[in-house]
Design a protein around this motif. Structure first.
Motif, PDB file in Angstrom:
ATOM      1  N   VAL A 319       0.862  -1.183   0.000  1.00 47.64           N
ATOM      2  CA  VAL A 319       0.000   0.000   0.000  1.00 47.64           C
ATOM      3  C   VAL A 319       0.899   1.233   0.000  1.00 47.64           C
ATOM      4  O   VAL A 319       1.809   1.357   0.825  1.00 47.64           O
ATOM      5  CB  VAL A 319      -0.932   0.006   1.232  1.00 47.64           C
ATOM      6  N   ILE A 320       0.654   2.104  -0.968  1.00 46.81           N
ATOM      7  CA  ILE A 320       1.481   3.302  -1.119  1.00 46.81           C
ATOM      8  C   ILE A 320       0.574   4.500  -0.859  1.00 46.81           C
ATOM      9  O   ILE A 320      -0.471   4.630  -1.491  1.00 46.81           O
ATOM     10  CB  ILE A 320       2.028   3.395  -2.556  1.00 46.81           C
ATOM     11  N   VAL A 321       0.958   5.349   0.078  1.00 41.06           N
ATOM     12  CA  VAL A 321       0.106   6.491   0.409  1.00 41.06           C
ATOM     13  C   VAL A 321       0.773   7.782  -0.053  1.00 41.06           C
ATOM     14  O   VAL A 321       1.946   8.029   0.243  1.00 41.06           O
ATOM     15  CB  VAL A 321      -0.189   6.558   1.923  1.00 41.06           C
ATOM     16  N   LEU A 322       0.000   8.569  -0.781  1.00 36.82           N
ATOM     17  CA  LEU A 322       0.503   9.855  -1.269  1.00 36.82           C
ATOM     18  C   LEU A 322      -0.134  10.986  -0.469  1.00 36.82           C
ATOM     19  O   LEU A 322      -1.364  11.082  -0.396  1.00 36.82           O
ATOM     20  CB  LEU A 322       0.161  10.012  -2.758  1.00 36.82           C
ATOM     21  N   ASP A 323       0.684  11.830   0.099  1.00 33.66           N
ATOM     22  CA  ASP A 323       0.189  12.962   0.883  1.00 33.66           C
ATOM     23  C   ASP A 323       0.555  14.270   0.217  1.00 33.66           C
ATOM     24  O   ASP A 323       1.709  14.475  -0.152  1.00 33.66           O
ATOM     25  CB  ASP A 323       0.806  12.943   2.285  1.00 33.66           C
ATOM     26  N   ARG A 324      -0.425  15.194   0.166  1.00 34.87           N
ATOM     27  CA  ARG A 324      -0.118  16.520  -0.369  1.00 34.87           C
ATOM     28  C   ARG A 324       0.087  17.514   0.783  1.00 34.87           C
ATOM     29  O   ARG A 324      -0.236  18.695   0.693  1.00 34.87           O
ATOM     30  CB  ARG A 324      -1.239  16.982  -1.295  1.00 34.87           C
ATOM     31  N   SER A 325       0.548  17.011   1.902  1.00 38.17           N
ATOM     32  CA  SER A 325       0.911  17.889   3.016  1.00 38.17           C
ATOM     33  C   SER A 325       1.856  17.101   3.896  1.00 38.17           C
ATOM     34  O   SER A 325       1.862  15.870   3.854  1.00 38.17           O
ATOM     35  CB  SER A 325      -0.320  18.322   3.810  1.00 38.17           C
ATOM     36  N   SER A 353       5.348   5.670   2.249  1.00 35.80           N
ATOM     37  CA  SER A 353       4.815   7.029   2.391  1.00 35.80           C
ATOM     38  C   SER A 353       5.507   7.971   1.411  1.00 35.80           C
ATOM     39  O   SER A 353       6.741   8.052   1.389  1.00 35.80           O
ATOM     40  CB  SER A 353       5.051   7.507   3.825  1.00 35.80           C
ATOM     41  N   TYR A 354       4.709   8.664   0.607  1.00 36.94           N
ATOM     42  CA  TYR A 354       5.271   9.601  -0.376  1.00 36.94           C
ATOM     43  C   TYR A 354       4.581  10.960  -0.230  1.00 36.94           C
ATOM     44  O   TYR A 354       3.353  11.039  -0.294  1.00 36.94           O
ATOM     45  CB  TYR A 354       5.063   9.074  -1.795  1.00 36.94           C
TER      46      TYR A 354
END
Ligand code: SF4
Ligand code: SF4
Lengths: 392, 110
Positions: A319-325, A353-354
């Protein structure tokens, strides 16, 4: 599916303003702030042209905008505002009061980076700063969803099991200023869907006097917080009910998690907002190459869809999670929430986490592909935060 | 203080759903000094009644004129404002000449 009567190419801001016109709230108090400005401009124009009979209050700051809608909602009015970034930050104090006072205010937020340094472009740091304020947070991927969620939010906020304010997040500029085709509902259909405001404890009911916002010390504050926690627990049930009814009038059915090609996916990416669209496109490309990939876009971030995610993610490879903050000194907000959701899973996926797109930095297919390729290579480290589109 | 209610029993949002509930809030439990009325020195000017923030001054109207009748100690929190504004009470007067005397609450405990 109902016939499409009103298909137009509009900006996301216009789509949201049109939703507000159709909702025709009693009061809108707002201050213009980039990139929310066109929402307020369009809406003020609608009011000036007599297309909405809303009491429009042009205030001198966002602190006053939120204060005025809190006052209006307490009086018994259906009240709305819209904001972004530093405007939302300036509202912060009253944002909490709106939720604590259980006022069903709906507020579109054109997500933008928080200063400093000064930046007017999209990221999610504004909404994330309010994640514990007690507001429900809906997240739109495009102008259509921003329009639909604004209308659905009224029903969600005013539901008697909830009575909480709702933030409708839509990416600044990318959605607010980008032009897309949007299917609008007829005015009458929206009017019927949102119905009359369901008012509880209105201040203006002089026959049944009430006090709003009293002192609430150690004797009762805790109990009132517990009530807010309880209200959040009802959100998913009500969201599904509202979504079902909305599907009947629009032909568009929303789920708590928008899962794209996830059924047989071994590698799942999770992101909020407009980037989910780019990921879907990338997923299509990777699928053509034979990779079992999918993407999940939580439509709601608060309350966090923990159980629903667990159901979908159990047994996946990665599972790869992309955060814009970012969360300085801790894990990025979406990643942190996903990671903690997966703690109890029987078969835990690998996690990565990206952080991407801060201050409006472009997110490209190559970036998304790179994150997926890290996962394919088994090169994910749960405790390592990585960055997409950052110059080393 | 009245019995405290659980979170399921109270109105949401901190709303107080009926008027005049402040009556149930007995500020008198805060008091550490107690004003004591000495009616023989009182001129019934009503200054204490006017200034008391907790409506703890009991009055009675006799022949169309208000009379100071002492204190409702459920609400008097002992702030001393009444003694401060009373024209018949000040430091220069001996205690027996004052209309209001402030006494430690401990003197009244059984
Ligand atoms: S001490 Fe304060 S609260 Fe008590 S009667 Fe005097 S003014 Fe009122
Ligand atoms: S202020 Fe003093 S003199 Fe006047 S009514 Fe009160 S106790 Fe009596």
């Amino acid at each position: 599916m109902p016939e499409v009567k009103n298909r137009q190419a509009v900006t996301g801001a216009q789509a949201v303003a049109n939703a507000m016109r159709q909702i025709n709230p009693d009061v809108v108090a707002a201050y213009p702030i980039t990139p929310q400005t066109p929402v307020v401009e369009y809406f003020a124009q609608y009011v000036a042209d007599g297309l909405a009979d809303t009491e429009m209050i042009p205030v001198e700051s966002e602190h006053s905008a939120m204060s005025a809608v809190v006052g209006a909602a307490a009086a018994g009015a259906r009240a709305m505002t819209a904001t972004a970034a530093n405007g939302l930050a300036l509202m912060h104090e009253i944002v909490y009061i709106a939720a604590s006072s259980r006022l069903p205010i709906v507020m579109p937020v054109a997500n933008r980076a928080l200063s400093g340094p000064i930046n007017i472009h999209c990221d999610h740091s504004d909404a994330m700063a309010e994640r514990d304020s007690g507001w429900i947070q809906l997240w739109a991927e495009n102008a259509q969803e921003a329009y639909d969620f604004t209308i659905m939010a009224i029903r969600l906020a005013e539901h008697e099991d909830i009575r909480l304010p709702v933030m409708v997040n839509f990416d600044g500029f990318i959605i607010s200023h980008g032009v897309e085709v949007v299917d609008f509902l007829d005015d009458e259909v929206v009017k019927k869907f949102v119905g009359e405001p369901k008012v509880k404890y209105p201040l203006l009911d002089v026959d049944n006097p009430v006090t709003h916002g009293p002192l609430d010390l150690y004797d009762y504050y805790f109990e009132h917080k517990r009530q807010q926690i309880e209200a959040m627990k009802h959100v998913y049930k009500v969201f599904n009910k509202v979504a079902e009814e909305f599907a009947k009038i629009s032909g568009r059915k929303y789920n708590i998690l928008d899962a794209y090609k996830v059924e047989d996916a071994e590698y799942v990416m999770i992101a909020l907002g407009s980037t989910a669209g780019t990921i879907k496109y990338t997923v299509d490309l990777l699928r053509e190459e034979g990779h079992k990939v999918g993407v999940i876009k939580p439509q709601i971030f608060r309350p966090f869809p923990k159980t629903e995610l667990q159901g979908l993610l159990n047994g996946r490879k990665a599972v790869i999670v992309l955060d814009r903050s970012a969360s300085f000194g801790a894990e990025a907000p979406l990643y942190e929430a996903v990671k903690s959701s997966l703690y109890e899973l029987a078969v835990k996926p690998q996690l990565g986490s990206y952080v991407y797109g801060l201050g409006g930095r472009d997110i490209k297919i190559e970036h998304i592909r790179k994150a997926f390729e890290d996962a394919f290579a088994g090169n994910l480290i749960a405790d390592e935060e990585r960055y997409l589109g950052l110059r080393e | 203080m009245a019995e405290l209610k659980g979170w399921k029993e109270i109105p949401i949002g901190g709303v107080i759903d009926k008027p005049a509930t402040a009556k149930e809030y007995q500020t008198g439990t805060w008091r550490v000094i107690r004003p004591v009325h000495q009616p023989e020195n009182c001129i019934h000017c009503m200054m204490c009644w006017l200034y008391c923030p907790d409506q703890a001054i009991v009055i009675e109207v006799v022949d169309g004129k208000p009379k100071m009748k002492g204190y409702n100690y459920y609400y008097c929190k002992g702030c001393g404002l009444c003694a401060n504004v009373c024209p018949k009470t000040n430091d220069k007067l001996p205690e027996e000449k004052r209309a209001i005397v402030m006494k430690p609450e401990t003197e009244f405990q059984d």
